[in-house]
Scaffold this motif. Structure first.
Motif, PDB file in Angstrom:
ATOM      1  N   GLY A  35      12.322  -1.670  -0.134  1.00 20.68           N
ATOM      2  CA  GLY A  35      12.663  -0.482   0.628  1.00 20.68           C
ATOM      3  C   GLY A  35      12.448  -0.708   2.107  1.00 20.68           C
ATOM      4  N   TRP A  36      13.251  -0.023   2.913  1.00 21.23           N
ATOM      5  CA  TRP A  36      13.060   0.005   4.364  1.00 21.23           C
ATOM      6  C   TRP A  36      12.599   1.412   4.748  1.00 21.23           C
ATOM      7  N   PHE A  37      11.588   1.443   5.585  1.00 25.93           N
ATOM      8  CA  PHE A  37      11.025   2.692   6.071  1.00 25.93           C
ATOM      9  C   PHE A  37      10.948   2.636   7.585  1.00 25.93           C
ATOM     10  N   ARG A  38      10.783   3.783   8.196  1.00 27.98           N
ATOM     11  CA  ARG A  38      10.599   3.791   9.647  1.00 27.98           C
ATOM     12  C   ARG A  38       9.612   4.888  10.036  1.00 27.98           C
ATOM     13  N   GLN A  39       8.959   4.650  11.157  1.00 27.71           N
ATOM     14  CA  GLN A  39       8.020   5.628  11.665  1.00 27.71           C
ATOM     15  C   GLN A  39       8.134   5.696  13.181  1.00 27.71           C
ATOM     16  N   ALA A  40       8.505   6.854  13.660  1.00 30.22           N
ATOM     17  CA  ALA A  40       8.596   7.101  15.096  1.00 30.22           C
ATOM     18  C   ALA A  40       7.273   7.687  15.582  1.00 30.22           C
ATOM     19  N   PRO A  41       6.972   7.543  16.865  1.00 34.49           N
ATOM     20  CA  PRO A  41       5.713   8.081  17.400  1.00 34.49           C
ATOM     21  C   PRO A  41       5.571   9.566  17.110  1.00 34.49           C
ATOM     22  N   GLY A  42       4.415   9.939  16.554  1.00 36.31           N
ATOM     23  CA  GLY A  42       4.142  11.338  16.276  1.00 36.31           C
ATOM     24  C   GLY A  42       4.826  11.894  15.047  1.00 36.31           C
ATOM     25  N   LYS A  43       5.526  11.041  14.313  1.00 32.11           N
ATOM     26  CA  LYS A  43       6.230  11.497  13.118  1.00 32.11           C
ATOM     27  C   LYS A  43       5.725  10.768  11.883  1.00 32.11           C
ATOM     28  N   GLU A  44       5.984  11.372  10.723  1.00 34.00           N
ATOM     29  CA  GLU A  44       5.599  10.740   9.474  1.00 34.00           C
ATOM     30  C   GLU A  44       6.554   9.598   9.136  1.00 34.00           C
ATOM     31  N   ARG A  45       6.057   8.669   8.346  1.00 32.28           N
ATOM     32  CA  ARG A  45       6.902   7.584   7.875  1.00 32.28           C
ATOM     33  C   ARG A  45       7.970   8.158   6.944  1.00 32.28           C
ATOM     34  N   GLU A  46       9.188   7.681   7.084  1.00 28.28           N
ATOM     35  CA  GLU A  46      10.273   8.161   6.244  1.00 28.28           C
ATOM     36  C   GLU A  46      11.034   7.006   5.617  1.00 28.28           C
ATOM     37  N   GLY A  47      11.512   7.246   4.417  1.00 30.28           N
ATOM     38  CA  GLY A  47      12.317   6.248   3.725  1.00 30.28           C
ATOM     39  C   GLY A  47      13.718   6.201   4.284  1.00 30.28           C
ATOM     40  N   VAL A  48      14.211   5.006   4.559  1.00 31.70           N
ATOM     41  CA  VAL A  48      15.531   4.816   5.144  1.00 31.70           C
ATOM     42  C   VAL A  48      16.528   4.313   4.107  1.00 31.70           C
ATOM     43  N   SER A  49      16.153   3.250   3.413  1.00 29.72           N
ATOM     44  CA  SER A  49      17.070   2.652   2.455  1.00 29.72           C
ATOM     45  C   SER A  49      16.288   1.831   1.450  1.00 29.72           C
ATOM     46  N   CYS A  50      16.889   1.623   0.299  1.00 26.44           N
ATOM     47  CA  CYS A  50      16.222   0.842  -0.739  1.00 26.44           C
ATOM     48  C   CYS A  50      17.272   0.171  -1.616  1.00 26.44           C
ATOM     49  N   ILE A  51      16.910  -0.979  -2.172  1.00 22.10           N
ATOM     50  CA  ILE A  51      17.787  -1.688  -3.085  1.00 22.10           C
ATOM     51  C   ILE A  51      16.966  -2.146  -4.279  1.00 22.10           C
ATOM     52  N   THR A 113       8.524   9.542  -1.576  1.00 20.77           N
ATOM     53  CA  THR A 113       7.055   9.511  -1.565  1.00 20.77           C
ATOM     54  C   THR A 113       6.508   8.431  -0.646  1.00 20.77           C
ATOM     55  N   THR A 114       7.327   7.439  -0.321  1.00 22.36           N
ATOM     56  CA  THR A 114       6.939   6.260   0.486  1.00 22.36           C
ATOM     57  C   THR A 114       5.755   5.524  -0.122  1.00 22.36           C
ATOM     58  N   ASN A 115       5.536   5.690  -1.412  1.00 24.74           N
ATOM     59  CA  ASN A 115       4.373   5.109  -2.070  1.00 24.74           C
ATOM     60  C   ASN A 115       4.724   3.740  -2.655  1.00 24.74           C
ATOM     61  N   PHE A 116       4.822   2.733  -1.782  1.00 23.47           N
ATOM     62  CA  PHE A 116       5.080   1.365  -2.198  1.00 23.47           C
ATOM     63  C   PHE A 116       3.780   0.563  -2.086  1.00 23.47           C
ATOM     64  N   PRO A 117       3.529  -0.364  -2.989  1.00 20.85           N
ATOM     65  CA  PRO A 117       2.250  -1.080  -2.968  1.00 20.85           C
ATOM     66  C   PRO A 117       2.112  -2.179  -1.918  1.00 20.85           C
ATOM     67  N   SER A 118       3.219  -2.746  -1.460  1.00 16.69           N
ATOM     68  CA  SER A 118       3.132  -3.899  -0.562  1.00 16.69           C
ATOM     69  C   SER A 118       4.031  -3.688   0.644  1.00 16.69           C
ATOM     70  N   TRP A 119       3.476  -3.959   1.839  1.00 13.40           N
ATOM     71  CA  TRP A 119       4.167  -3.653   3.093  1.00 13.40           C
ATOM     72  C   TRP A 119       4.129  -4.817   4.065  1.00 13.40           C
ATOM     73  N   GLY A 120       5.176  -4.889   4.897  1.00 13.62           N
ATOM     74  CA  GLY A 120       5.168  -5.807   6.014  1.00 13.62           C
ATOM     75  C   GLY A 120       4.521  -5.147   7.217  1.00 13.62           C
ATOM     76  N   GLN A 121       4.492  -5.878   8.336  1.00 11.67           N
ATOM     77  CA  GLN A 121       3.819  -5.402   9.549  1.00 11.67           C
ATOM     78  C   GLN A 121       4.734  -4.577  10.451  1.00 11.67           C
ATOM     79  N   GLY A 122       6.015  -4.635  10.241  1.00 11.06           N
ATOM     80  CA  GLY A 122       6.933  -3.806  11.005  1.00 11.06           C
ATOM     81  C   GLY A 122       7.599  -4.520  12.162  1.00 11.06           C
ATOM     82  N   THR A 123       8.763  -4.000  12.565  1.00 14.57           N
ATOM     83  CA  THR A 123       9.485  -4.506  13.723  1.00 14.57           C
ATOM     84  C   THR A 123      10.017  -3.301  14.500  1.00 14.57           C
ATOM     85  N   GLN A 124       9.901  -3.375  15.816  1.00 12.01           N
ATOM     86  CA  GLN A 124      10.275  -2.237  16.665  1.00 12.01           C
ATOM     87  C   GLN A 124      11.779  -2.217  16.916  1.00 12.01           C
TER      88      GLN A 124
END
Length: 129
Positions: A35-51, A113-124
């Motif tokens: 899954g791909w998620f994103r988080q903007a400043p001051g906002k909750e993390r949201e799900g963008v896409s998944c395969i 739910t954004t409840n995934f067990p394993s995550w990367g560090q993110g890219t801006q």
């Protein structure tokens, strides 16, 4: 050890495109949905896409439908997110995450739910107007 590394973020003008990559190591990518998620400043993390692990099912948030495309290359242990027609509101840190339990029946619920067990560090990703 399961590891996910995102790349491809950057600064782009409104209407432009970026291609994000999620490189996996330490596990068999074909066993996991990504899954791909994103988080903007001051906002909750949201799900963008998944395969799903097979690539047979995909999910897109309403805000990105028709603009983003997710794909996977299990042989190269990589998942891509092609982002076109970018808007300033797409500005966020983008994360990829792995989950072996996602099927076409629960993909939408899991992304909300954004409840995934394993995550990367993110890219801006920054989209200027």
């Amino acid at each position: 050890q399961l590891q996910l590394v995102e790349s491809g973020g950057g600064l782009v003008q409104s209407g432009g495109s970026l291609r994000l990559s999620c490189a996996a190591s330490g596990f068999t990518l074909s066993d996991y949905a990504i899954g791909w998620f994103r988080q903007a400043p001051g906002k909750e993390r949201e799900g963008v896409s998944c395969i799903t692990s097979s690539g047979g099912s995909t999910y897109y948030a309403d805000s990105v439908k028709g603009r983003f495309t997710i794909s996977r290359d299990n042989a190269k242990n990589t998942v891509h997110l092609q982002m076109n027609s970018l808007k300033p509101e797409d500005t966020a840190v983008y994360y990829c995450a792995a989950d072996p339990r996602i099927t076409r029946f629960n993909i939408a619920t899991k992304m909300r739910t954004t409840n995934f067990p394993s995550w990367g560090q993110g890219t801006q990703v920054t989209v200027s107007s």
